[in-house]
Design an enzyme around this catalytic site. Sequence first.
Site, PDB file in Angstrom:
ATOM      1  N   ARG D  73       0.810  -1.109   0.113  1.00 23.73           N
ATOM      2  CA  ARG D  73       0.036   0.072   0.153  1.00 23.73           C
ATOM      3  C   ARG D  73       0.905   1.220   0.020  1.00 23.73           C
ATOM      4  O   ARG D  73       1.967   1.184   0.731  1.00 23.73           O
ATOM      5  CB  ARG D  73      -0.952   0.117   1.179  1.00 23.73           C
ATOM      6  CG  ARG D  73      -1.909  -1.042   1.409  1.00 23.73           C
ATOM      7  CD  ARG D  73      -2.734  -0.984   2.672  1.00 23.73           C
ATOM      8  NE  ARG D  73      -3.474  -2.319   2.749  1.00 23.73           N
ATOM      9  CZ  ARG D  73      -4.363  -2.917   2.182  1.00 23.73           C
ATOM     10  NH1 ARG D  73      -5.114  -2.001   1.332  1.00 23.73           N
ATOM     11  NH2 ARG D  73      -4.711  -4.036   2.607  1.00 23.73           N
ATOM     12  N   ILE D 127     -11.897  -8.584  -2.442  1.00 18.81           N
ATOM     13  CA  ILE D 127     -12.622  -9.639  -1.847  1.00 18.81           C
ATOM     14  C   ILE D 127     -14.107  -9.229  -1.645  1.00 18.81           C
ATOM     15  O   ILE D 127     -14.745  -9.983  -1.745  1.00 18.81           O
ATOM     16  CB  ILE D 127     -11.852  -9.892  -0.287  1.00 18.81           C
ATOM     17  CG1 ILE D 127     -10.477 -10.684  -0.666  1.00 18.81           C
ATOM     18  CG2 ILE D 127     -12.870 -10.722   0.497  1.00 18.81           C
ATOM     19  CD1 ILE D 127     -10.615 -11.990  -0.554  1.00 18.81           C
ATOM     20  N   ASP D 128     -14.105  -7.814  -1.402  1.00 18.96           N
ATOM     21  CA  ASP D 128     -15.234  -7.655  -0.574  1.00 18.96           C
ATOM     22  C   ASP D 128     -16.328  -7.168  -1.599  1.00 18.96           C
ATOM     23  O   ASP D 128     -17.802  -7.034  -1.339  1.00 18.96           O
ATOM     24  CB  ASP D 128     -14.843  -6.043   0.100  1.00 18.96           C
ATOM     25  CG  ASP D 128     -14.419  -6.100   1.237  1.00 18.96           C
ATOM     26  OD1 ASP D 128     -14.387  -7.269   1.852  1.00 18.96           O
ATOM     27  OD2 ASP D 128     -13.482  -5.306   1.567  1.00 18.96           O
TER      28      ASP D 128
END
EC number: 2.7.1.11
Lengths: 343, 343, 343, 343
Positions: D73, D127-128
């Site tokens: 990130r 994923i969400d």
Amino acid sequence: MRIATLTSGGDCPGLNAVIRGIVRTASAEFGSTVVGYQDGWQGLLEDKRVQLYDDENIDRILLRGGTILGTGRLHPDKFRAGIDRVKANLADAGIDALIPIGGEGTLKGAKWLADNGVPVVGVPKTIDNDVNNTDYTFGFDTAVSVATDAIDRLHTTAESHNRVMIVEVMGRHVGWIALHAGMAGGAHYTVIPEVPFDIAEIAKAMERRFQLGEKYGIIVVAEGATPKEGTMNVSEGEVDQFGHRTFTGMGQQIADEIHQRLGQDVRTTVLGHIQRGGTPTAFDRVLATRYGVRAARACHEGDFGSCVALHGENIEMIRLDDAVDTLKQVPVQRYHTAQAMFG
Amino acid sequence: MRIATLTSGGDCPGLNAVIRGIVRTASAEFGSTVVGYQDGWQGLLEDKRVQLYDDENIDRILLRGGTILGTGRLHPDKFRAGIDRVKANLADAGIDALIPIGGEGTLKGAKWLADNGVPVVGVPKTIDNDVNNTDYTFGFDTAVSVATDAIDRLHTTAESHNRVMIVEVMGRHVGWIALHAGMAGGAHYTVIPEVPFDIAEIAKAMERRFQLGEKYGIIVVAEGATPKEGTMNVSEGEVDQFGHRTFTGMGQQIADEIHQRLGQDVRTTVLGHIQRGGTPTAFDRVLATRYGVRAARACHEGDFGSCVALHGENIEMIRLDDAVDTLKQVPVQRYHTAQAMFG
Amino acid sequence: MRIATLTSGGDCPGLNAVIRGIVRTASAEFGSTVVGYQDGWQGLLEDKRVQLYDDENIDRILLRGGTILGTGRLHPDKFRAGIDRVKANLADAGIDALIPIGGEGTLKGAKWLADNGVPVVGVPKTIDNDVNNTDYTFGFDTAVSVATDAIDRLHTTAESHNRVMIVEVMGRHVGWIALHAGMAGGAHYTVIPEVPFDIAEIAKAMERRFQLGEKYGIIVVAEGATPKEGTMNVSEGEVDQFGHRTFTGMGQQIADEIHQRLGQDVRTTVLGHIQRGGTPTAFDRVLATRYGVRAARACHEGDFGSCVALHGENIEMIRLDDAVDTLKQVPVQRYHTAQAMFG
Amino acid sequence: MRIATLTSGGDCPGLNAVIRGIVRTASAEFGSTVVGYQDGWQGLLEDKRVQLYDDENIDRILLRGGTILGTGRLHPDKFRAGIDRVKANLADAGIDALIPIGGEGTLKGAKWLADNGVPVVGVPKTIDNDVNNTDYTFGFDTAVSVATDAIDRLHTTAESHNRVMIVEVMGRHVGWIALHAGMAGGAHYTVIPEVPFDIAEIAKAMERRFQLGEKYGIIVVAEGATPKEGTMNVSEGEVDQFGHRTFTGMGQQIADEIHQRLGQDVRTTVLGHIQRGGTPTAFDRVLATRYGVRAARACHEGDFGSCVALHGENIEMIRLDDAVDTLKQVPVQRYHTAQAMFG
């Protein structure tokens, strides 16, 4: 010390875990090195070998089915005829100990090598669980798990269609996979090579289920199942133009007979190669790793002509003599106990 | 004959397979009937029981986790104080034999009942594999499989993020699940209750991995792991307004320490209850079924005060005395062997 | 309101989830009741029905493969001849709406009923994913998952033995399962019914792999695959004494040809019924549940002659006319895209 | 053409399948080459790159979780400050097109790059399942499957112990995983971030179950769930000596409240990282492969500033503008439908 290993015969989930166990133990405990011969005994004869390093790559093979070394089958006569080359190859490569991983045939070869002066430690490998004097061989639990998963799936489809469903599993000479998968899968009849089957009895068992209002039946058949003499005509198949036998497996033949006798819809599923491929179960990974560790240690202890074996919770060393010549069969008593559960 | 059974203590995959094994064997082999007491010993005290028929319903429970009889925990004093009621209940229901299925505590209760004249055959049950004098208990293989599957998944996420990943598995008193799942999952360190851990050594093992260019590490921690005295402050947590301890598990505490020492990103996964629920593995279904069969037979043989046990390939009867009082721990030697593989 | 449902044609993972969705929605949202006809259209003709209660038993079927109502196939002529009995049966039972769950044939029957005045809402069901105007049908994802799991296992065994491995999957008329399982399983060639295959091209693709140093190849074959005219003799099998065709499937025939052309070891695995049995995947459980919910609501909205369908993220109602008559085939373009990945 | 790709943000099953799809399509269809930047945007800034060859190694990553490129990130400000270096690095390496694979943040970065003249094609990854204007993102189906498998296991253990079992799943901002896993797993209540929960209502739903004679309840809680204002005190946790927040997750807080209100035994399982690791499902492998194929083609079509998206059965190109800024939330209507099933 410099150890060599090879995998021979049919592949089996856990082979790579054994190789990893050997390499890591040799390296971490003893500072030894390991080479792998490729494609079984053939690779030993032809000196096809690779260095196996104790690194990330070896670490990753734990989960991988098959064998990174490849495997093969070699006629014992060819193998024996090449003994001088084998010895020369081992000497040239500076090998101090050889760990062949394989089934009964491979272990017989290992014993013969040991008798001829090669320092050998065997590791038994068989999907079929038929190696003598060891509780379990790796690969067996994976095969039983795959077969059980398939049987679980077949229950509901058989029931929805009021069918008898036949599942043919591996086991040419022994019925361990059929026995365990049949028991784990809640099958209603199981046929194993050790006990010739009576087709009339199987049909009756299915008939009884339907009379009791059950809607379906599951029969597990080891591929090596044979009928009691004179009770069923068995087709040997025909040979086609390419030399392939158009063999109808025993599962399908039992299916045809039951269909004819009961008039019931009967279907056959032949599980085949999926039983021997793929990621090993946790059980097999632990067993295979422990076999590899123990074999590497046995080399360093100079305990040759030996073979690793599982006895209860312990990995012990037995003599190669005690691992070969006899196949471990399902005891008839054990089969009848199981059959009571299948009813 | 009229047999009663009950399940006590924590649930465990395979309990229903034992119950099914008892019912079918009693019915098919002996024409006997079986009743089940609900919610463990409590149900025996309160005479909460159901008839268990050898039918399609029993057949279907083979795959089902948990226990159809429910389970519970009862303080030994309460249980012992109720001995007269227990005896009266068993007599009123015409019970000839009782098969309690449970862990060390349950088997202790079973032994006490046997000493007080109740005809009892015990069946050991523990996820943790810590019952003495038996190679394996059912449920253990399922727990190891679930934990191994989780570890398999964590490898790739740990590697993608250059993380140390800690997996806390069950095992308050013994480290069997951690040992086997750690070995099967290819963990890089494993911590078990039997061997107090040195946090500095764990941190060093991870540091070494990163120095070698590896990108991540997996550490398996049994929930009952404890540090060597004086090596790490352990938080006991605080009690909140509802009486709940805001307990930070050992996995998380080790994670915090390693993060502080290495500055590395460290994450914790607590597997918890998924290890004990759900469909048993094929291995556990076979083992549990065989335990049930053998226990039903022992009742008919009048072999009371006994307990079934797995020894190698065979289910054998041992005395309840030999099953209780000592927990089966991981031998230190076995742990060090495994640790060599984890490095 | 009083709703009836039935399942017809081959079974399919998720059928029970649809039934559960119907029952719970009817009960919880509308206070309606639901009955199930058994064994498909036959049960409707013979008035074999059961009340379906919104209780724990319905709750549990979510995970169960097959269909609790049983299924069957009925010749359309017989069905149409019985229209008066069907109407009488529905009237006698006080049924206000009928939800048949089935494939193209069943939906055709549903449309015919609707045209004849029966209030019908259809639910498409097919492992093969070939119902028109809906993105996916439940059961397909489960079949693809089972097939993919098998292909995963076959990679390592094929590689260890330097083999070409052929996997025959379901799909008589369309190649969706083969396409998706081939892509998910990383197959090296896939053969579907929509695109006649050229055996020479398949053999060449395998040969190229071996020339590049690859050790094995995986070919996925839909059971309905057919060769380009004139490129391969296809055996139709023979009929044995019991009227069974000793059919050698297309997978095996391709295997024989490739073996003959390349001299390579080639093995075939026919997945068969395990693709359609057992617990549905999470995807199929969600899709099937949503289909059931939507069908129950459509009944209460009076939207008859209709059929539920998945469009993107939404379950929408289409006309039965738009669901039948045409099978949804794999677009040729999509196949060629996939094939590029298989190389 | 020379294409670069990178993976950014949390890892996700299917990332490697996308990479493989890009490499194989670029190579087989266009003869183009592909490089991968390591560890996300950071690697692009620091010019950490590897050549990705269309060979056996790429072939094998299809099944592997995580990302072979690593991920990371980077704060948007740092990223934007480095635009000149990014451009220089891309120019030096001769890159004609960049395919960043990542979530909403990554796609926003991609859009910013495109606005600043870099030829970019985005691939959504989460994923969400919260990326706008695409039906599904890969990784979601795997996460739902893992969570559903866990819920399946918890049913039986909850039932055996008469417990309420709470399962905390991923989903900080949206409840897709909770919604689908709750529906697939047959949960009895589900809590999602989009709809603030009323603890009294949850407790009442559980109470009603016990009153109806049910023995247990399963509640699925998305980690980002929040109570309706004023209905429950939420603990934010405390910061310990190492800067770690001893955070008690929302699952545990709901558990404490329900325990206090009902006096029932309540346990919590936090699934955590196992939802995002490991082998992708067949569904995700197909979706991810198709995303990769389409992205590689879009590069060759010069369709930049775009993003691949799933619409029904088709992979389509949308503008990056339409993929970012808004998270795709669970529609309230859809949630209430699901809740009716959970009762």
